[in-house]
Motif scaffolding. Sequence first.
Motif: not given
Lengths: 291, 230
Positions: B40, B42, B44, B58, B60, B62, B73-74, B215-218
């Motif tokens: 998963e 996150e 932009r 932003k 997300r 999966y 999209k968030d 991507y900022t985080n996995y």
Amino acid sequence: MWTLIQIELFKIFRRPRTYIAFAAITGLIGIIQFGLKLDGDSYVDFMMRDINSSITVEGKILNGYQVCYIVLQILLVHVPLLIALVAADMISGEANMGTLRMMLTRPISRTKFLLAKFMATVAYTLMLLVWLAILALFVNMLLFGTDDLFLLKSQYVVLLKKDDIFWRYLWAFGFAALAMTTVAALGFLFSLFAENSIGHIVATMSVIIFFTILSTLNIPVFNKIKPFLFTTHMIGWKEFFDIRVNDANEAIIGSIQNPQKILHSALVLVLHIAGFVTASIVIFRRKDILS
Amino acid sequence: MRKVLLFLFTFHFSLFTYSQDMTALVMKVKAKLDLISDYEAEGRMKTDVAFIKAPIGKVRVYYKKPNQFRLKKDGGISLLPKGGVSVNMNTVFATTDFVSLASGEAVVDGIKTRVVKLLPTNETSDIVLTTMYIDEANLLVKKMVTTTRENGTYEIEMTYGKFARYALPDKVVFAFNTKDYKLPRGITLEFDDNEKQLTDAEKLKNKKGRVEIRYTNYLINKGVSDSVFN
């Protein structure tokens, strides 16, 4: 002056004709809401058929903001006709009933009398717009919820973020008030010319329809006169929903693509209002009142 | 004659071994990707299409083995290329039946890469051809050009950073072809006559769209519910 305006407002709201506009707006918006609530997805599919060939749009497209835009797009072309029902009856109605001559025997200047009537017409126009805003914006926000606004323009599409929309609607309704006041001023001017109200109402409607058609036609010969038609500038409210992009093609949140255009359109409408009201005063002051 | 036969034999053998090498390389990259059963992420997303005015949003993302992929999209509305950005390395590698052919070398982002063409053997596969630019030293796909049956050709460029050991990119640039967009003014109720006349260069540029995801985080192998993909 305030007493005069109050008297005029009392007369406006005593007439059953006044409520036709409120009922018509309620009915029309109700039907649109009912239709979109029942089969909104089909409408969205139809709306998106061109863009869907290369882009997939995901999310809640049919939300309160979108429905409000649809309603305004449809109704703001027709609301002028409802305003004409009252505005074009303001003087001719009195003349028709034979009360105009009697009223002018009172110690009030004709200019003051006319301005009070015009202010009452503007108040009625604003009330109608507030009613439209309540039904089209707030009720739709409750019924359909809120989300981003996706708009299809002729050459591009615009996506506005949820938090960047409400203020645009407030300004758009403010601009619409100016546009509708222009129609009211035109109807008011026409109402000076005869004792039969129906003729003026029809004349005002005819001018609006005629000018709107000219504004819509994309024929080079008409393009020269379009900037001078108030109907061309009446749709200036839409400019609030166009966003500017930076060099990297990123939309700048909180921006408007062409604020100068809005100012120009507002100025043209203000000039029309001033022109129509001044012409009304000049004509009325010189008019021989016989009824 | 013997010389000619010897040459042909050597040439064929070298081609054969080269092709084998490419399959091995592709399988190594696949093996690296196979370490991930789900993630998963996150990020932009920026949509850069000439006829779209959209803010950065932003998102997300999966993924779940074998080829489930979803970009959400968030909140709000998202604009994605037709066919989705679901054409990615995992979906390409999900197919096991392919022929890999060596197609030379190229430099991508200053890094020397092997160019490998993947041809699915399954005739019903939506992907017709994929060209991969593989960084052989790090077993990373730097660039991928995929031609699909339904939605044209996509070009995907990947930039790696802190998640390179999982072969997961920090930035993905997804380029695709767009069709002309135009609606009659009678429908949009636009009265003004300030239609911008485009030059041929602008028209050509307008036919290309780009979606960029940073991507900022996995969250890797922490489990992703199947309901996300519905």
